[in-house]
Design a protein around this motif. Structure first.
Motif, mmCIF file in Angstrom:
data_model
loop_
_atom_site.group_PDB
_atom_site.id
_atom_site.type_symbol
_atom_site.label_atom_id
_atom_site.label_comp_id
_atom_site.label_asym_id
_atom_site.label_seq_id
_atom_site.Cartn_x
_atom_site.Cartn_y
_atom_site.Cartn_z
ATOM 1 N N LYS A 76 0.890 -1.164 0.000
ATOM 2 C CA LYS A 76 0.000 0.000 0.000
ATOM 3 C C LYS A 76 0.926 1.212 0.000
ATOM 4 N N SER A 206 -7.667 5.757 8.905
ATOM 5 C CA SER A 206 -8.372 4.572 8.409
ATOM 6 C C SER A 206 -8.686 4.631 6.920
ATOM 7 N N GLY A 209 -6.833 1.714 5.187
ATOM 8 C CA GLY A 209 -7.460 0.396 5.143
ATOM 9 C C GLY A 209 -8.751 0.381 4.330
ATOM 10 N N ARG A 213 -9.321 -2.199 1.223
ATOM 11 C CA ARG A 213 -10.517 -3.058 1.063
ATOM 12 C C ARG A 213 -11.072 -2.962 -0.359
ATOM 13 N N LEU A 227 -1.920 -8.688 6.957
ATOM 14 C CA LEU A 227 -1.484 -7.292 6.831
ATOM 15 C C LEU A 227 -0.262 -7.039 7.707
ATOM 16 N N LEU A 240 -4.264 1.002 8.585
ATOM 17 C CA LEU A 240 -4.436 -0.178 7.735
ATOM 18 C C LEU A 240 -5.322 -1.225 8.410
ATOM 19 N N ASN A 376 2.117 -2.178 4.571
ATOM 20 C CA ASN A 376 1.907 -0.743 4.503
ATOM 21 C C ASN A 376 3.250 -0.044 4.320
#
Ligand SMILES: *Cc1c(COP(=O)(O)O)cnc(C)c1O
Length: 419
Positions: A76, A206, A209, A213, A227, A240, A376
């Motif tokens: 990410k 958030s 995350g 998704r 994760l 995340l 992440n």
């Protein structure tokens, strides 16, 4: 994550001086209203997009996946945010909240300077006055970041008490806030401090995350299996993790800084390996690195952003209940993970994020080929050029610095030459 009056199990709370109570309640109320206000949320998403470049990509690492021969590895890309890290998500959120509360000034403390720069950037954009507290020793070590804060119009105040580092800067920022809270907001940079800061920062982060998704469903039609995130204060990890907390099939791993070794003072491991203990400091209850008398201890990490003596009460609680696994990576493992990503994927990771890489790389080969992991990548590594050059023992770098220094004229020297 919903708190029980600011508490997550035995952690969290709001241990603040009486004088700050009304301001703390004001923030609590403003945040509760803002997070349910469609106009505020629309504004927030617009700023995230137009100022920070969101959404950030979720990218498969085909070369690394082949290299380890196990799990499919995804990153990410929080490193692609404006200013090069996830910190922007939170600072934009709180900046908009400050405007909403009608305050005109923000205060922040910073250790390495990354949060200071992010705060100064947003203050400039939103037209807020900005004062940054930073330990005198940290200013000397991280001057390039201080330079940018000053160019952005922030006032940087050197803190010369105690060890002249982050903890002392934090005390000074709190002192300022105690006398200025009517018109100033204390902009905390991670998911720590008194309620509602842990929840508020985690809420703004958030978005990480939430995007993962959506991107997972769009790219491979299901959620990831596992994760990974590094844990300093805990904000990129919670960003995340939190949107997946209810998904029992998604496992989560937080990686702390193992530093040079497990002796007190050589690392920043508060949760794994039973090295920290519960305590109350800096306005909240969490796991701290402290001695028997509750004196907070020195910490170390090659990544300045992970070099912190406490941790988010939300992370402490999720680790306590076993929802997240905690582990750690040593400085040398972090350098190896960083150089592997550079060579295999052409991406320059921050040393903080390289902890998450190191943790994931240890597991990757042993996970099934059908499984998907998301790491992440909290920030980019350009800022770490000095530390990395030293760590890989680049021979030419000191020469370059010497050459540069020789051509650098201070204003006095220039005047003398003219005279
Ligand atoms: C500040 C920072 C961190 C650590 O902070 P968290 O609150 O734990 O996320 C991690 N990575 C980068 C790149 C940072 O700048």
């Amino acid at each position: 994550m919903k708190s029980n009056n600011g508490f997550y199990g035995q952690f969290g709370g709001s241990y603040i001086p009486e004088i700050l109570y009304s301001s703390q309640q004001q923030i609590l109320k403003a945040f509760e209203e803002a997070k349910n206000d469609p106009d505020f949320l629309a504004d927030l998403h617009t700023q995230w997009q137009q100022f920070s470049g969101r959404p950030t990509p979720l990218s498969i690492c085909a070369n690394l996946t082949e290299h380890f021969g196990g799990a499919q590895i995804y990153l990410k890309r929080e490193d692609l945010n404006h200013s090069g890290a996830h910190k922007m998500n939170n600072v934009i959120g709180q900046g908009l909240l400050v405007k909403r509360m009608g305050k005109k000034r923000v205060i922040a403390e910073t250790g390495a300077g990354q949060h200071g720069i992010a705060t100064a950037l947003v203050a400039a954009r939103l037209g807020l006055e900005c004062t940054i507290y930073m330990g005198a020793k940290d200013i000397a070590r991280q001057y390039p970041n201080v330079f940018w804060m000053k160019q952005l119009g922030a006032k940087v105040i050197p803190v010369k008490t105690g060890a002249q580092t982050l903890r002392d800067a934090l005390d000074e920022a709190l002192r300022d806030w105690s006398s200025s809270h009517e018109d100033s907001h204390y902009l905390i940079g991670t998911s720590c401090g008194c309620a509602p800061f842990p929840e508020m920062v985690a809420f703004f982060q958030s978005v990480i995350g939430d995007e993962v998704r959506q991107q997972s469903m769009a790219q491979f039609g299901q959620l990831p299996d596992r994760l990974y995130a590094c844990v300093g204060g805990g904000s990129n990890a919670l960003g995340l993790f939190l949107p997946f907390v209810e998904d029992e099939n998604v496992s989560m791993v937080g990686i702390e800084a193992g530093g040079k070794g497990l002796e007190l003072g050589e690392h920043s491991i508060r949760l794994s390996h039973n090295l920290g203990s519960p305590g109350i400091a800096q306005g909240f209850a969490t796991m701290f690195l402290q001695d028997q008398a509750g004196q907070l201890q020195e910490t170390h990490s090659i990544a300045a952003g992970l070099d912190y003596v406490g941790v988010s009460p939300i992370i402490a609680h999720l680790a306590d209940t076993g929802r997240i696994e905690m582990s750690y990576a040593m400085d040398d493992e972090v350098i190896d993970a960083c150089t592997l990503l550079l060579k295999k994927e052409g991406i320059i990771p921050a040393l903080e994020s390289s902890h998450a890489l190191a943790g994931a790389f240890k597991d990757a080969a042993n996970l099934p080929k059908t499984s998907r992991i998301v790491i992440n990548l909290s920030g980019r590594g350009d800022k770490d050029i000095f530390n990395l050059a030293k760590a890989v023992q680049d021979e030419t770098f000191p020469e370059f610095l010497g050459e540069y220094l020789a051509t650098y004229k201070t204003p006095e020297q220039t005047t003398e030459e003219i005279a």
